[in-house]
Design a protein around this motif. Structure first.
Motif, PDB file in Angstrom:
ATOM      1  N   UNK B  80      13.558  13.127  41.480  1.00 16.50           N
ATOM      2  CA  UNK B  80      12.958  11.816  41.187  1.00 16.50           C
ATOM      3  C   UNK B  80      13.116  11.428  39.714  1.00 16.50           C
ATOM      4  N   UNK B  83      16.655  10.341  39.286  1.00 12.82           N
ATOM      5  CA  UNK B  83      16.851   9.120  40.073  1.00 12.82           C
ATOM      6  C   UNK B  83      16.460   7.918  39.243  1.00 12.82           C
ATOM      7  N   UNK B  84      15.311   8.043  38.604  1.00 11.89           N
ATOM      8  CA  UNK B  84      14.855   6.949  37.733  1.00 11.89           C
ATOM      9  C   UNK B  84      15.917   6.666  36.676  1.00 11.89           C
ATOM     10  N   UNK B  87      19.346   5.271  38.203  1.00 12.17           N
ATOM     11  CA  UNK B  87      19.197   3.912  38.738  1.00 12.17           C
ATOM     12  C   UNK B  87      19.028   2.913  37.586  1.00 12.17           C
ATOM     13  N   UNK B  88      18.395   3.379  36.515  1.00 12.45           N
ATOM     14  CA  UNK B  88      18.210   2.490  35.372  1.00 12.45           C
ATOM     15  C   UNK B  88      19.464   2.388  34.526  1.00 12.45           C
ATOM     16  N   UNK B  93      19.602  -1.037  37.525  1.00 16.45           N
ATOM     17  CA  UNK B  93      18.684  -1.701  38.460  1.00 16.45           C
ATOM     18  C   UNK B  93      17.254  -1.304  38.165  1.00 16.45           C
ATOM     19  N   UNK B 112      18.806  -0.126  46.915  1.00 13.47           N
ATOM     20  CA  UNK B 112      17.730   0.801  46.546  1.00 13.47           C
ATOM     21  C   UNK B 112      18.006   2.182  47.086  1.00 13.47           C
ATOM     22  N   UNK B 113      17.013   2.759  47.744  1.00  9.06           N
ATOM     23  CA  UNK B 113      17.189   4.088  48.322  1.00  9.06           C
ATOM     24  C   UNK B 113      17.262   3.991  49.839  1.00  9.06           C
ATOM     25  N   UNK B 121      16.597  11.656  50.045  1.00  8.50           N
ATOM     26  CA  UNK B 121      15.445  12.250  50.731  1.00  8.50           C
ATOM     27  C   UNK B 121      15.655  13.715  51.073  1.00  8.50           C
ATOM     28  N   UNK B 210       9.868  14.417  33.984  1.00  9.83           N
ATOM     29  CA  UNK B 210      11.092  13.833  33.416  1.00  9.83           C
ATOM     30  C   UNK B 210      11.495  14.543  32.126  1.00  9.83           C
TER      31      UNK B 210
END
Lengths: 245, 243
Positions: B80, B83-84, B87-88, B93, B112-113, B121, B210
């Motif tokens: 996660x 992922x943040x 994606x950023x 996004x 998105x996911x 997942x 993170x």
């Protein structure tokens, strides 16, 4: 900030709508007072400069969530943003993820419609009064701090930029607060995964960054609901357990 | 379910199609290409220039073998925290939360996911695999100390790296879900109070997931470079404590 005739003033640029549905920023000069917040400045404009300015506010104590707006491009509560924390010009706009009513007032009613679609609280049968242990109260207490200012909905790029069928961070928090209630019997991860579109969230945590109540929206609500959805829909080992249930 | 939001043309057309390779991977995105090329070069170099175990020191990328790298890589790709970040900063996004600076817009299609990115997942499975690999890292600390009969600076670095990997794994959202997140009523469970205390303890680390993810990755690279420098004969290792 500037000084005119010995009086310190600040320039504030406020978004004003016009009769044609359009709008633009209009500049105002407001005298500064010690400890002033953006809401004070906006109210000064409404009371002393232009009484037609439409704003929504109520408690001025960061409890009601009414004065949510975009201050210098970041969704914030006007009553919780001190003037002296902002460098340079102040620009105030309505929450533009929602339809505009007038000036700084946004129409947040879609949130009430979404809220009604979340499967409601369904307690198991138990002796009244319910006995709930403190450890279980603590867990969902965080989610109940939500003041429904909808700043998280406003900043969410899924809603704002892509208009995807995603309920949005506020409503995942609501669903999580019900899901994690010790008396509740419904699993809302199915609703969130299917109708709620939680898969559209890419956990970029903007909602968590703007929450004035400091709720860890992504870590404690969205990711936990995503994991619950993964249990039901993306984890083959748990599918068998699900069927046995 | 529709929530009364007016969709633009791109979103309406895109949501109605079943797309295998999502638009995120197909749109002109130099950041994504640069990332893929850099990772490709790094992997290629690591395969053709392996660090062999010497003086009892095992490079973390090769513990126990370079073949585990896909597992570790996929664990981090589906994490996660990362992922943040991707994606950023790779897919933009959005790049930033501030309106006007986010480089995300209605003109760009977004899944998105969902769709292709549903593979994220599977994070929990890569977690299980990573937990199975973790003992090798602890064995490498033992090996580094036992082989030299002393605690050296290199052994200390290997130990710090192992502790950081352990804490990073411990703070994982999927593990947190497994150990306490999925529980709705701690008070109804056996040893509920203790389980909740454990959950809170893990949540404390999870709040820093993170930072831990990046510090641990950086440490991996630093230990790898350090051991490569040692292997090249640089006199940068020293004994801290004789045993």
């Amino acid at each position: 900030m500037s000084e005119e005739s010995g009086k310190r003033v600040i320039n504030i640029s406020i978004y004003r709508t016009d009769e044609n549905g359009g709008g633009g920023y209009k500049d105002y000069e407001v005298p500064i007072q010690e400890g002033m917040v953006v809401l004070d400045a906006v109210r000064y404009v409404q009371e002393h400069i232009d009484t037609t300015l439409a704003i929504r506010w109520n408690c001025k104590a960061a409890r009601c969530g009414s004065c949510a707006a975009e201050i210098n491009n970041m969704p914030k509560l006007m009553c919780k943003t001190r003037i002296d924390t902002i460098k340079g010009k102040i620009r105030v706009a309505p929450m533009s993820a929602f339809n505009s009513v007038a000036d700084l007032v946004a129409d947040v009613s879609e949130n009430y419609l979404i809220n009604r679609q979340i499967p409601e609280f369904s307690p198991r049968e138990a002796e009244i009064p319910w006995k709930i242990k403190q450890i279980d109260v603590e867990r969902t207490k965080e989610f109940r701090k939500c003041i429904e200012c909808f700043l998280c909905q406003d900043v969410c790029h899924v809603i704002r930029d892509h208009k995807a069928d995603y309920v949005g961070p506020r409503h995942v928090v609501k669903a999580a607060s019900l899901d994690m209630h010790p008396m509740d019997t419904v699993d809302r991860s199915e609703f969130l995964n299917n109708e709620g579109g939680i898969g559209y969230c890419n956990v970029t945590k903007c909602c968590q960054e703007v929450c004035p109540e400091g709720i860890k929206i992504t870590d404690n609500a969205i990711i936990q609901e995503k994991e619950r959805a993964a249990d039901r829909f993306y984890d083959p080992l748990l599918w068998r357990r699900e069927k046995k249930r | 379910m529709e929530f009364g939001r007016e969709k633009n043309e791109i979103q309406s057309a895109y949501s109605s199609k079943r797309v295998i390779i999502p638009k995120e991977l197909r749109e002109p995105n130099p950041r994504l290409w640069a990332f893929i090329i850099l990772v490709g070069i790094a992997l290629y170099l690591m395969v053709i220039y392996p660090v062999k175990s010497f003086d009892g020191y095992v490079d973390p990328f090769y513990a126990p073998t370079i073949l585990i790298l896909p597992i570790v890589g996929l664990f981090r790709v589906t994490c996660y925290a990362y992922r943040k970040d991707y994606h950023r900063h790779i897919f933009k996004h959005p790049v930033e939360c501030a309106i006007g600076k986010r480089e995300d817009s209605a003109k760009r299609a977004y899944t998105g996911e969902t769709g292709f990115f549903r593979f994220e997942n599977l994070h929990r499975y890569f977690l299980y695999a990573s937990i199975l690999i973790l003992p090798f890292f602890y064995y490498d600390i033992y090996k580094a100390v036992a082989f030299n009969g002393a605690i050296t600076f290199a052994a200390l670095l290997i130990a710090i790296n192992t502790i950081l990997v352990t804490v990073y794994l411990f703070s994982c959202h999927a593990l947190r879900h497994l150990t306490g997140g999925r529980v709705d009523c701690f008070g109804c469970k056996f040893a509920g109070q203790r389980r909740k205390s454990y959950f809170d303890f893990q949540s404390y680390f999870n709040a820093h997931h993170e930072q831990l993810a990046w510090i641990s990755l950086l440490m991996f690279v630093l230990v790898d470079l350090y051991l490569r420098a040692l292997g090249a004969g640089l006199p940068i290792n020293f004994t801290l404590l004789h045993l």
